[in-house]
Design a protein around this motif. Structure first.
Motif, mmCIF file in Angstrom:
data_model
loop_
_atom_site.group_PDB
_atom_site.id
_atom_site.type_symbol
_atom_site.label_atom_id
_atom_site.label_comp_id
_atom_site.label_asym_id
_atom_site.label_seq_id
_atom_site.Cartn_x
_atom_site.Cartn_y
_atom_site.Cartn_z
ATOM 1 N N LYS A 80 -5.295 4.139 -9.302
ATOM 2 C CA LYS A 80 -5.056 5.082 -8.208
ATOM 3 C C LYS A 80 -6.165 4.895 -7.184
ATOM 4 N N SER A 81 -5.785 4.636 -5.948
ATOM 5 C CA SER A 81 -6.781 4.436 -4.905
ATOM 6 C C SER A 81 -7.359 5.772 -4.454
ATOM 7 N N THR A 105 0.839 -1.202 0.000
ATOM 8 C CA THR A 105 0.000 0.000 0.000
ATOM 9 C C THR A 105 0.872 1.250 0.000
ATOM 10 N N SER A 123 -5.812 7.565 -1.511
ATOM 11 C CA SER A 123 -4.542 8.287 -1.621
ATOM 12 C C SER A 123 -4.730 9.783 -1.832
ATOM 13 N N GLN A 128 -7.794 9.201 3.245
ATOM 14 C CA GLN A 128 -7.376 7.982 3.936
ATOM 15 C C GLN A 128 -8.202 7.749 5.203
ATOM 16 N N GLU A 151 -7.164 -4.060 -9.124
ATOM 17 C CA GLU A 151 -6.134 -3.021 -9.041
ATOM 18 C C GLU A 151 -4.911 -3.305 -9.896
ATOM 19 N N HIS A 189 0.524 3.448 -3.269
ATOM 20 C CA HIS A 189 -0.356 4.598 -3.075
ATOM 21 C C HIS A 189 0.231 5.691 -2.191
#
Length: 400
Positions: A210-211, A74, A214, A219, A200, A78
């Motif tokens: 792209k999360s 992670t 982020s 978050q 993903e 990200h």
């Protein structure tokens, strides 16, 4: 005894995707409906799973090493920190992780914004929690987000937004601008986000996933759900996770324990082997699926399907029916089964009517009966066999 069923149970019907898959098995049809690979899982994963079983990892178990690896990746992917001790819940697949996330944050009467079309599981989980799904239609053929329409979907009861990117069924990867619109709305409205990021690692043509978590301010208000299933061709292993701030992750773990207690122990052990795969594994995976995508796009275009939007991610192709077809998506799929022995999914099952208002919106526009979802997570032999059968149609299915 049917009257003894709960109102929630009465509201659910069998999944049309699974029904079509079962039908394909019964009549020996080529299954391009359900999203599972029909080719072997990577050999090193199978060896790891067998080794774990033989080593007696067969009881309730929680493998902390999975969380430690997910925290590292992670950060690498990200750019934000995750505490492996507190911020990750291992569940029985992404489906359970998503359900537990919904049950952890949604109360009866809360509204939840989703994008239309969308995968069928989301609405079911929201309704089981007593929530109210509110759909925002994406604009075909590129499935673009209309910011005004999106912002207009929020009310004082809106609690969360659901985002699946790369998306099932369309293969859309939400753009940075679209993610910023979603993030901005969540921050201004103090809403949560629950994301399904199971595809993903399956993005094409140099597009990167792209999360939403982020983005600035996200978050602390995002629950990410994902799994091994799609990336490692092990949809039957049921190893998934939720990544979230500690108080959300703790609630999800508590719900998970009440539902299933623990994810399958030997497959948790094998997950460590999967997650340690080198970068070239993921690159090879993307190249392989991109080739399958292009093969299916070319095949369907030859028989008249309109494909203005090639999937940017996932392993699904949402194809529009030929212009000269007078059939609906359901009728077309029936003809495909009867004439070619090929099973796909009518697109109408991914579209929804907004029931949150007094007068349900008329989302059943004509285009919602004009799409069919094909899965290309199949072996080259399966795709070649489908190509032969579909090629023999010569558009006959759309001219009757």
């Amino acid at each position: 005894m049917e009257k003894k069923l709960s109102s929630v149970a009465k509201s659910f019907t069998p999944s049309p995707i699974q029904e079509l898959s079962h039908f394909a098995q019964r009549c020996n049809a080529i299954n391009l409906a359900e999203g599972f690979p029909d080719f072997p899982a990577p050999i090193h994963l199978k060896i790891a799973a067998v080794s774990a079983i033989n080593s007696d990892f067969n009881q309730y178990r929680h493998v902390q090493g999975i969380c430690e690896h997910l925290a590292r990746t992670t950060k690498e992917m990200h750019g934000f920190d995750v505490d492996p001790q507190t911020d990750i819940a291992i569940c029985c697949g992404q489906t359970e992780a998503f359900a537990a996330a919904v049950f952890a944050v949604i109360d009866p009467g809360d509204e939840v914004v989703l994008f239309d079309p969308s995968y069928e599981t989301y609405e079911g989980c929201i309704r089981m929690a007593g929530g109210i799904p509110v759909y925002v239609g994406l604009e075909p053929p590129y499935w673009s987000l209309d910011s005004d329409k999106f912002m207009g979907s929020f009310t004082r009861r809106t609690k969360a937004v659901i985002l699946n990117s790369p998306q099932n069924p369309t293969g859309k990867v939400f753009t940075k601008d679209e993610l910023e619109i979603i993030a901005g709305a969540c921050c201004r409205r103090d809403c949560l986000a629950i994301t399904d990021e199971v595809y993903e690692h399956l993005t094409y043509e140099n597009i990167k996933h792209k999360s939403l978590a982020s983005l600035p301010g996200m978050q602390e208000r995002t629950i990410i759900t994902s799994s091994l299933s799609k990336t490692f061709s092990v949809t039957g292993w049921r190893i998934g996770w939720a990544i979230a701030p500690a108080f959300f992750a703790s609630a999800i773990r508590n719900i998970h324990v009440k539902l299933t207690d623990s994810a399958p122990a030997p497959f948790q052990e094998a997950a460590l082997t999967a997650l340690r795969s080198p970068p070239d594994y993921y690159e090879s995976l993307r190249r392989g699926y991109e080739s399958k995508r292009d093969y299916l796009v070319e095949l369907l275009a030859k028989i008249g399907f309109q494909i203005q939007f090639k999937p940017q991610g996932s392993f699904f192709l949402f194809a529009e029916l030929p212009k000269n077809s007078s059939l609906s998506d359901v009728e077309y799929v029936k003809e495909l089964i009867e004439q070619a022995g090929v099973v796909a999914v009518p697109g109408c099952g991914f579209f929804h009517t907004n029931l949150s208002s007094e007068k349900p919106s008329q989302v059943s526009c004509n285009y919602q009966k004009r799409y069919i979802r094909f899965a290309f997570c199949k072996s080259d032999a399966t795709l070649a066999a489908a190509a032969q059968k579909l090629g023999e149609l010569q558009l006959g299915v759309s001219s009757q």
